[in-house]
Design an enzyme around this catalytic site. Sequence first.
Site, PDB file in Angstrom:
ATOM      1  N   HIS A  14       0.966  -1.105   0.055  1.00 42.52           N
ATOM      2  CA  HIS A  14      -0.113  -0.090  -0.153  1.00 42.52           C
ATOM      3  C   HIS A  14       1.002   1.227   0.107  1.00 42.52           C
ATOM      4  CE1 HIS A  14      -3.080  -2.892   1.980  1.00 42.52           C
ATOM      5  NE2 HIS A  14      -3.581  -2.793   0.665  1.00 42.52           N
ATOM      6  N   GLU A  17       1.396   3.654   3.199  1.00 39.04           N
ATOM      7  CA  GLU A  17       1.768   3.148   4.429  1.00 39.04           C
ATOM      8  C   GLU A  17       3.340   3.079   4.505  1.00 39.04           C
ATOM      9  OE1 GLU A  17      -0.242  -0.800   5.063  1.00 39.04           O
ATOM     10  OE2 GLU A  17      -2.119   0.212   4.854  1.00 39.04           O
ATOM     11  N   HIS A 106       2.968  -3.664   6.746  1.00 40.31           N
ATOM     12  CA  HIS A 106       1.707  -2.706   6.801  1.00 40.31           C
ATOM     13  C   HIS A 106       1.437  -2.063   8.069  1.00 40.31           C
ATOM     14  CE1 HIS A 106      -0.239  -4.458   3.006  1.00 40.31           C
ATOM     15  NE2 HIS A 106       0.450  -5.271   3.328  1.00 40.31           N
ATOM     16  N   GLU A 165       0.944  -5.970  10.922  1.00 40.12           N
ATOM     17  CA  GLU A 165       0.043  -4.884  10.894  1.00 40.12           C
ATOM     18  C   GLU A 165       0.149  -4.088  12.247  1.00 40.12           C
ATOM     19  OE1 GLU A 165      -2.368  -2.632   8.681  1.00 40.12           O
ATOM     20  OE2 GLU A 165      -3.099  -4.665   8.387  1.00 40.12           O
TER      21      GLU A 165
END
Length: 297
Positions: A14, A17, A106, A165
Amino acid sequence: MADSQRVLVVGGTHGNEVTGVHLVRRLQRNPQELTRDSFTAQTLLANLPAMAANRRYLEQDLNRCFTAALLNSEPQNGEQVLAHEINEKYGPKGADSPTDWIIDLHTTTANMGVTLVVQQHDPQAVDMALYVQQKMPDVVIFDENCTRDEDPFLCSIGQHSMLIEVGPVPQGLLRWDVFEQTARALAHALDFIDLRARGEDSLPSPRQADMYQFIEKLHLPRDEHGAICGMIHPELQDRDYRELSPGDPIFISVDGETIPFDYPESVHVAFVNEAAYYDQAHGLSLMRKRTVSWEGE
Protein backbone atom coordinates in the site's frame (compact mmCIF):
# COMPACT_ATOMS: atom_id res chain seq x y z
CA MET A 1 25.98 -21.26 5.52
CA ALA A 2 23.28 -23.91 5.79
CA ASP A 3 21.03 -24.81 2.87
CA SER A 4 19.49 -21.41 2.24
CA GLN A 5 15.81 -20.58 2.30
CA ARG A 6 14.35 -17.89 0.07
CA VAL A 7 12.86 -15.17 2.28
CA LEU A 8 11.24 -11.97 1.01
CA VAL A 9 10.42 -8.85 3.07
CA VAL A 10 7.91 -6.53 1.39
CA GLY A 11 6.99 -2.88 1.94
CA GLY A 12 4.87 -0.50 -0.08
CA THR A 13 2.15 -2.97 -1.01
CA HIS A 14 0.00 0.00 0.00
CA GLY A 15 1.75 3.12 -1.24
CA ASN A 16 0.73 5.40 1.65
CA GLU A 17 1.80 3.00 4.42
CA VAL A 18 5.24 4.52 4.66
CA THR A 19 6.54 2.66 7.72
CA GLY A 20 7.14 -0.48 5.66
CA VAL A 21 8.58 1.57 2.79
CA HIS A 22 11.16 3.29 5.00
CA LEU A 23 11.98 0.13 6.93
CA VAL A 24 12.66 -1.75 3.67
CA ARG A 25 14.86 1.11 2.52
CA ARG A 26 16.78 0.91 5.81
CA LEU A 27 17.21 -2.82 5.34
CA GLN A 28 18.48 -2.26 1.80
CA ARG A 29 21.12 0.10 3.21
CA ASN A 30 21.95 -2.30 6.06
CA PRO A 31 21.63 -5.84 4.64
CA GLN A 32 23.24 -7.30 7.77
CA GLU A 33 19.84 -6.80 9.47
CA LEU A 34 18.40 -9.29 7.00
CA THR A 35 21.14 -11.89 7.37
CA ARG A 36 20.82 -14.98 9.54
CA ASP A 37 22.90 -18.17 9.68
CA SER A 38 20.54 -20.04 7.35
CA PHE A 39 19.56 -17.31 4.85
CA THR A 40 19.80 -13.73 3.67
CA ALA A 41 16.40 -12.19 2.98
CA GLN A 42 15.54 -10.21 -0.12
CA THR A 43 13.43 -7.05 -0.15
CA LEU A 44 10.70 -5.70 -2.40
CA LEU A 45 9.00 -2.31 -2.65
CA ALA A 46 5.84 -3.56 -4.24
CA ASN A 47 3.78 -0.68 -5.61
CA LEU A 48 6.17 2.09 -6.70
CA PRO A 49 3.52 4.13 -8.61
CA ALA A 50 1.25 4.25 -5.55
CA MET A 51 4.22 5.11 -3.34
CA ALA A 52 5.11 8.04 -5.62
CA ALA A 53 1.53 9.30 -5.40
CA ASN A 54 1.32 8.65 -1.62
CA ARG A 55 -1.86 6.68 -2.23
CA ARG A 56 -2.94 3.24 -1.08
CA TYR A 57 -3.35 2.21 -4.73
CA LEU A 58 -4.00 3.84 -8.11
CA GLU A 59 -6.65 1.59 -9.68
CA GLN A 60 -7.14 -1.44 -7.42
CA ASP A 61 -5.83 -2.47 -4.03
CA LEU A 62 -2.70 -4.48 -4.88
CA ASN A 63 -3.22 -6.59 -1.76
CA ARG A 64 -6.47 -7.89 -3.25
CA CYS A 65 -4.93 -8.95 -6.59
CA PHE A 66 -3.32 -12.29 -5.70
CA THR A 67 -6.21 -14.74 -5.82
CA ALA A 68 -5.56 -17.68 -8.12
CA ALA A 69 -8.45 -16.50 -10.31
CA LEU A 70 -6.91 -13.05 -10.89
CA LEU A 71 -3.40 -14.40 -11.37
CA ASN A 72 -4.68 -16.84 -13.97
CA SER A 73 -6.64 -14.24 -15.95
CA GLU A 74 -5.68 -11.33 -18.19
CA PRO A 75 -4.79 -8.28 -16.03
CA GLN A 76 -7.29 -5.42 -16.25
CA ASN A 77 -5.39 -2.58 -14.57
CA GLY A 78 -1.98 -1.47 -13.35
CA GLU A 79 -2.14 -3.21 -10.01
CA GLN A 80 -3.14 -6.49 -11.63
CA VAL A 81 -0.18 -6.15 -13.99
CA LEU A 82 2.08 -5.65 -10.96
CA ALA A 83 0.57 -8.71 -9.28
CA HIS A 84 1.34 -10.83 -12.34
CA GLU A 85 4.93 -9.52 -12.43
CA ILE A 86 5.50 -10.17 -8.71
CA ASN A 87 3.99 -13.64 -8.97
CA GLU A 88 6.20 -14.43 -11.96
CA LYS A 89 9.33 -13.27 -10.12
CA TYR A 90 8.68 -14.76 -6.66
CA GLY A 91 6.10 -17.46 -7.37
CA PRO A 92 4.22 -18.96 -8.97
CA LYS A 93 1.71 -19.00 -6.14
CA GLY A 94 1.14 -22.42 -4.65
CA ALA A 95 2.49 -24.97 -2.21
CA ASP A 96 5.59 -25.40 -4.39
CA SER A 97 6.40 -21.69 -4.65
CA PRO A 98 10.18 -21.15 -4.79
CA THR A 99 9.85 -18.43 -2.13
CA ASP A 100 9.76 -20.13 1.26
CA TRP A 101 8.61 -17.12 3.30
CA ILE A 102 7.07 -13.72 2.54
CA ILE A 103 6.65 -11.16 5.33
CA ASP A 104 4.64 -8.10 4.29
CA LEU A 105 4.82 -4.86 6.33
CA HIS A 106 1.65 -2.81 6.80
CA THR A 107 0.22 -0.10 9.03
CA THR A 108 -3.30 0.81 10.08
CA THR A 109 -5.00 3.98 11.27
CA ALA A 110 -6.84 1.84 13.84
CA ASN A 111 -5.64 1.35 17.41
CA MET A 112 -4.55 -2.26 16.89
CA GLY A 113 -1.01 -2.25 18.25
CA VAL A 114 1.10 -4.98 16.67
CA THR A 115 -1.13 -7.49 14.90
CA LEU A 116 0.18 -10.54 13.05
CA VAL A 117 -2.08 -11.80 10.27
CA VAL A 118 -1.71 -15.49 9.42
CA GLN A 119 -3.73 -18.16 7.64
CA GLN A 120 -5.18 -21.26 9.31
CA HIS A 121 -3.87 -23.49 6.52
CA ASP A 122 -0.27 -22.44 7.29
CA PRO A 123 0.74 -23.95 10.67
CA GLN A 124 4.34 -22.81 10.29
CA ALA A 125 3.15 -19.21 10.03
CA VAL A 126 0.97 -19.70 13.12
CA ASP A 127 4.09 -20.99 14.88
CA MET A 128 5.97 -17.87 13.74
CA ALA A 129 3.24 -15.61 15.14
CA LEU A 130 3.34 -17.45 18.48
CA TYR A 131 7.13 -17.10 18.61
CA VAL A 132 6.92 -13.34 17.97
CA GLN A 133 4.18 -13.07 20.60
CA GLN A 134 6.48 -14.77 23.12
CA LYS A 135 9.07 -12.05 22.46
CA MET A 136 6.48 -9.22 22.35
CA PRO A 137 3.64 -10.22 24.72
CA ASP A 138 1.25 -7.46 23.60
CA VAL A 139 1.17 -8.81 20.04
CA VAL A 140 -2.23 -9.93 18.76
CA ILE A 141 -2.64 -12.88 16.38
CA PHE A 142 -5.25 -12.34 13.68
CA ASP A 143 -6.32 -15.59 12.05
CA GLU A 144 -7.66 -15.33 8.52
CA ASN A 145 -9.50 -18.38 7.26
CA CYS A 146 -9.48 -18.85 3.50
CA THR A 147 -7.85 -21.26 1.11
CA ARG A 148 -4.54 -20.44 -0.54
CA ASP A 149 -6.28 -19.98 -3.91
CA GLU A 150 -8.83 -17.56 -2.41
CA ASP A 151 -6.23 -15.59 -0.43
CA PRO A 152 -5.89 -12.18 -2.16
CA PHE A 153 -2.79 -10.99 -0.26
CA LEU A 154 0.61 -10.52 -1.90
CA CYS A 155 2.31 -12.63 0.75
CA SER A 156 0.12 -15.61 -0.20
CA ILE A 157 2.37 -16.39 -3.18
CA GLY A 158 5.00 -17.73 -0.76
CA GLN A 159 4.94 -21.21 0.71
CA HIS A 160 4.53 -19.54 4.12
CA SER A 161 3.55 -16.00 4.91
CA MET A 162 2.79 -13.44 7.60
CA LEU A 163 1.50 -9.89 7.40
CA ILE A 164 2.68 -7.49 10.13
CA GLU A 165 0.08 -4.76 10.79
CA VAL A 166 0.94 -1.96 13.25
CA GLY A 167 -1.05 1.07 14.36
CA PRO A 168 -2.39 3.56 14.98
CA VAL A 169 -0.60 5.82 12.53
CA PRO A 170 -2.12 8.15 9.91
CA GLN A 171 -1.62 7.33 6.26
CA GLY A 172 1.54 8.83 4.80
CA LEU A 173 3.03 9.54 8.24
CA LEU A 174 6.09 8.14 10.02
CA ARG A 175 6.06 7.59 13.80
CA TRP A 176 9.08 6.15 15.59
CA ASP A 177 7.07 3.95 17.96
CA VAL A 178 5.24 2.27 15.06
CA PHE A 179 8.43 2.03 13.00
CA GLU A 180 10.37 0.48 15.90
CA GLN A 181 7.61 -2.00 16.74
CA THR A 182 7.47 -3.09 13.11
CA ALA A 183 11.25 -3.52 12.99
CA ARG A 184 11.23 -5.58 16.22
CA ALA A 185 8.42 -7.86 15.05
CA LEU A 186 10.19 -8.40 11.73
CA ALA A 187 13.51 -9.17 13.43
CA HIS A 188 11.86 -11.80 15.64
CA ALA A 189 10.11 -13.30 12.61
CA LEU A 190 13.42 -13.61 10.77
CA ASP A 191 14.99 -15.13 13.89
CA PHE A 192 12.19 -17.70 13.95
CA ILE A 193 12.87 -18.78 10.36
CA ASP A 194 16.54 -19.22 11.18
CA LEU A 195 15.92 -21.06 14.46
CA ARG A 196 13.34 -23.34 12.82
CA ALA A 197 15.85 -24.21 10.10
CA ARG A 198 18.28 -25.26 12.85
CA GLY A 199 15.64 -27.02 14.97
CA GLU A 200 15.92 -24.51 17.82
CA ASP A 201 12.70 -22.47 17.86
CA SER A 202 11.94 -23.47 21.51
CA LEU A 203 8.15 -23.47 21.12
CA PRO A 204 6.18 -25.73 23.46
CA SER A 205 4.32 -28.77 22.19
CA PRO A 206 1.37 -28.81 22.09
CA ARG A 207 1.02 -25.08 21.46
CA GLN A 208 -1.81 -22.78 22.53
CA ALA A 209 -2.68 -19.17 21.75
CA ASP A 210 -5.61 -16.76 21.69
CA MET A 211 -6.46 -15.70 18.16
CA TYR A 212 -9.01 -13.44 16.54
CA GLN A 213 -10.72 -14.88 13.47
CA PHE A 214 -12.25 -12.56 10.89
CA ILE A 215 -16.04 -12.80 10.41
CA GLU A 216 -17.10 -9.83 8.27
CA LYS A 217 -16.81 -6.08 7.75
CA LEU A 218 -19.66 -3.74 8.70
CA HIS A 219 -20.61 -0.63 6.76
CA LEU A 220 -20.80 2.80 8.30
CA PRO A 221 -24.31 4.31 8.35
CA ARG A 222 -25.32 5.42 4.85
CA ASP A 223 -28.25 7.42 3.51
CA GLU A 224 -30.60 6.48 0.69
CA HIS A 225 -28.00 7.64 -1.84
CA GLY A 226 -25.24 5.49 -0.33
CA ALA A 227 -23.39 8.45 1.22
CA ILE A 228 -21.87 8.04 4.69
CA CYS A 229 -24.12 9.73 7.27
CA GLY A 230 -22.64 8.45 10.54
CA MET A 231 -19.49 7.36 12.28
CA ILE A 232 -18.04 5.07 14.95
CA HIS A 233 -19.61 5.69 18.36
CA PRO A 234 -17.20 7.37 20.80
CA GLU A 235 -17.54 4.45 23.25
CA LEU A 236 -16.08 2.17 20.57
CA GLN A 237 -13.52 4.50 18.97
CA ASP A 238 -9.88 3.37 19.57
CA ARG A 239 -11.05 0.21 21.36
CA ASP A 240 -9.95 -2.44 18.89
CA TYR A 241 -10.27 -6.02 20.11
CA ARG A 242 -12.85 -5.14 22.77
CA GLU A 243 -15.92 -7.36 23.05
CA LEU A 244 -19.07 -5.94 21.48
CA SER A 245 -22.44 -7.31 22.57
CA PRO A 246 -25.88 -6.96 20.96
CA GLY A 247 -27.36 -3.61 21.96
CA ASP A 248 -24.02 -1.90 22.66
CA PRO A 249 -23.44 1.47 20.95
CA ILE A 250 -21.62 0.96 17.66
CA PHE A 251 -22.36 3.97 15.43
CA ILE A 252 -23.60 7.52 15.89
CA SER A 253 -25.35 9.51 13.18
CA VAL A 254 -24.22 12.99 12.14
CA ASP A 255 -27.30 14.22 14.04
CA GLY A 256 -26.08 12.56 17.25
CA GLU A 257 -28.39 9.53 17.27
CA THR A 258 -26.80 6.41 18.78
CA ILE A 259 -27.12 3.26 16.67
CA PRO A 260 -26.90 0.01 18.68
CA PHE A 261 -25.15 -3.16 17.57
CA ASP A 262 -27.70 -5.45 15.96
CA TYR A 263 -26.14 -8.89 15.84
CA PRO A 264 -27.06 -12.37 17.13
CA GLU A 265 -23.94 -12.84 19.29
CA SER A 266 -21.17 -11.07 21.14
CA VAL A 267 -18.02 -10.65 19.05
CA HIS A 268 -14.80 -8.63 19.07
CA VAL A 269 -13.86 -5.72 16.82
CA ALA A 270 -10.78 -4.69 14.84
CA PHE A 271 -9.87 -2.12 12.17
CA VAL A 272 -12.17 0.29 14.02
CA ASN A 273 -12.61 3.40 11.86
CA GLU A 274 -9.83 2.34 9.47
CA ALA A 275 -9.33 5.24 7.06
CA ALA A 276 -8.33 2.96 4.18
CA TYR A 277 -11.76 1.32 4.18
CA TYR A 278 -13.76 4.51 3.62
CA ASP A 279 -13.62 3.89 -0.12
CA GLN A 280 -16.11 1.09 0.53
CA ALA A 281 -17.75 2.74 3.58
CA HIS A 282 -16.57 -0.02 5.91
CA GLY A 283 -16.42 1.06 9.54
CA LEU A 284 -14.91 -1.95 11.31
CA SER A 285 -14.33 -5.69 11.20
CA LEU A 286 -16.01 -8.27 13.38
CA MET A 287 -13.81 -10.96 14.91
CA ARG A 288 -14.42 -14.13 16.89
CA LYS A 289 -11.92 -14.71 19.70
CA ARG A 290 -10.76 -18.31 20.00
CA THR A 291 -8.25 -20.20 22.08
CA VAL A 292 -6.47 -22.52 19.65
CA SER A 293 -4.32 -25.55 20.48
CA TRP A 294 -2.17 -27.37 17.94
CA GLU A 295 0.71 -29.76 17.71
CA GLY A 296 4.10 -28.51 16.59
CA GLU A 297 5.57 -29.63 13.30
